[in-house]
Scaffold this motif. Structure first.
Motif, PDB file in Angstrom:
ATOM      1  N   SER A  74     -15.014  -7.011  12.157  1.00 53.72           N
ATOM      2  CA  SER A  74     -13.760  -7.241  12.880  1.00 53.72           C
ATOM      3  C   SER A  74     -13.443  -8.727  12.958  1.00 53.72           C
ATOM      4  CB  SER A  74     -13.882  -6.691  14.304  1.00 53.72           C
ATOM      5  OG  SER A  74     -14.800  -7.489  15.053  1.00 53.72           O
ATOM      6  N   TRP A  75     -12.159  -9.003  13.208  1.00 53.65           N
ATOM      7  CA  TRP A  75     -11.758 -10.394  13.416  1.00 53.65           C
ATOM      8  C   TRP A  75     -12.461 -10.960  14.641  1.00 53.65           C
ATOM      9  CZ3 TRP A  75     -10.096 -13.224   9.783  1.00 53.65           C
ATOM     10  CH2 TRP A  75      -9.309 -12.692   8.759  1.00 53.65           C
ATOM     11  N   GLN A  76     -12.720 -10.123  15.634  1.00 53.09           N
ATOM     12  CA  GLN A  76     -13.422 -10.571  16.841  1.00 53.09           C
ATOM     13  C   GLN A  76     -14.837 -11.032  16.505  1.00 53.09           C
ATOM     14  OE1 GLN A  76     -11.995 -10.827  19.959  1.00 53.09           O
ATOM     15  NE2 GLN A  76     -13.846 -12.004  20.365  1.00 53.09           N
TER      16      GLN A  76
ATOM     17  N   ALA B  54     -14.612 -14.274  14.488  1.00 54.42           N
ATOM     18  CA  ALA B  54     -14.252 -15.371  15.392  1.00 54.42           C
ATOM     19  C   ALA B  54     -15.444 -15.811  16.224  1.00 54.42           C
ATOM     20  CB  ALA B  54     -13.095 -14.936  16.290  1.00 54.42           C
TER      21      ALA B  54
ATOM     22  N   SER C 202     -11.241 -18.580  18.585  1.00 50.66           N
ATOM     23  CA  SER C 202     -10.612 -17.362  19.090  1.00 50.66           C
ATOM     24  C   SER C 202     -10.296 -16.402  17.936  1.00 50.66           C
ATOM     25  CB  SER C 202      -9.317 -17.694  19.837  1.00 50.66           C
ATOM     26  OG  SER C 202      -8.313 -18.112  18.921  1.00 50.66           O
ATOM     27  N   LYS C 203     -10.159 -15.144  18.296  1.00 54.02           N
ATOM     28  CA  LYS C 203      -9.786 -14.125  17.307  1.00 54.02           C
ATOM     29  C   LYS C 203      -8.461 -14.492  16.650  1.00 54.02           C
ATOM     30  CE  LYS C 203      -8.130  -9.416  17.419  1.00 54.02           C
ATOM     31  NZ  LYS C 203      -7.970  -8.214  18.243  1.00 54.02           N
ATOM     32  N   GLN C 204      -7.520 -14.961  17.443  1.00 55.15           N
ATOM     33  CA  GLN C 204      -6.207 -15.340  16.922  1.00 55.15           C
ATOM     34  C   GLN C 204      -6.316 -16.508  15.943  1.00 55.15           C
ATOM     35  OE1 GLN C 204      -6.975 -14.836  20.121  1.00 55.15           O
ATOM     36  NE2 GLN C 204      -5.712 -13.080  20.708  1.00 55.15           N
TER      37      GLN C 204
ATOM     38  N   ARG D 283     -14.925  -9.591   5.947  1.00 49.64           N
ATOM     39  CA  ARG D 283     -13.808  -8.633   6.013  1.00 49.64           C
ATOM     40  C   ARG D 283     -14.016  -7.497   5.018  1.00 49.64           C
ATOM     41  NH1 ARG D 283     -11.313  -7.325   9.812  1.00 49.64           N
ATOM     42  NH2 ARG D 283      -9.432  -6.856   8.656  1.00 49.64           N
TER      43      ARG D 283
ATOM     44  N   ALA E 265      -8.931 -17.331  14.134  1.00 50.69           N
ATOM     45  CA  ALA E 265      -9.593 -16.844  12.908  1.00 50.69           C
ATOM     46  C   ALA E 265      -8.586 -16.111  12.030  1.00 50.69           C
ATOM     47  CB  ALA E 265     -10.765 -15.938  13.249  1.00 50.69           C
ATOM     48  N   HIS E 266      -7.808 -15.237  12.635  1.00 53.47           N
ATOM     49  CA  HIS E 266      -6.832 -14.468  11.855  1.00 53.47           C
ATOM     50  C   HIS E 266      -5.751 -15.367  11.282  1.00 53.47           C
ATOM     51  CE1 HIS E 266      -3.629 -11.531  11.021  1.00 53.47           C
ATOM     52  NE2 HIS E 266      -4.666 -10.783  10.674  1.00 53.47           N
TER      53      HIS E 266
END
Length: 70
Positions: A48-50, A53, A59-61, A43, A63-64
């Motif tokens: 990116s979070w994508q 992930a 998934s991106k969600q 970060r 990871a976030h």
């Protein structure tokens, strides 16, 4: 199964089960800390979070949710 996981399982057969469980749990905590540090570094380098992930194979969600806003 990864070499590390296989090695941990092989070693668990030789030792006292409760001591081996503690050792495995300690290793899991160390890996979780290392993973979190690498996410922070990614970060900081504006990945990116994508991308993070994808590297974590989640998934991106997820990871976030796990590492965002810490």
């Amino acid at each position: 199964m990864s070499t590390t996981a296989r090695t941990a399982l092989d070693l668990a057969d030789d030792g006292e089960p409760l001591a081996e469980l503690r050792r495995i749990r300690e290793a899991q905590r160390a890996l979780a800390r290392a993973e979190a540090e690498q996410v922070r570094r990614a970060r900081a380098r504006e990945h990116s979070w994508q991308a993070i992930a994808a590297a974590l194979e989640i998934s991106k969600q997820a990871a976030h949710k796990r590492y965002g806003r810490r």
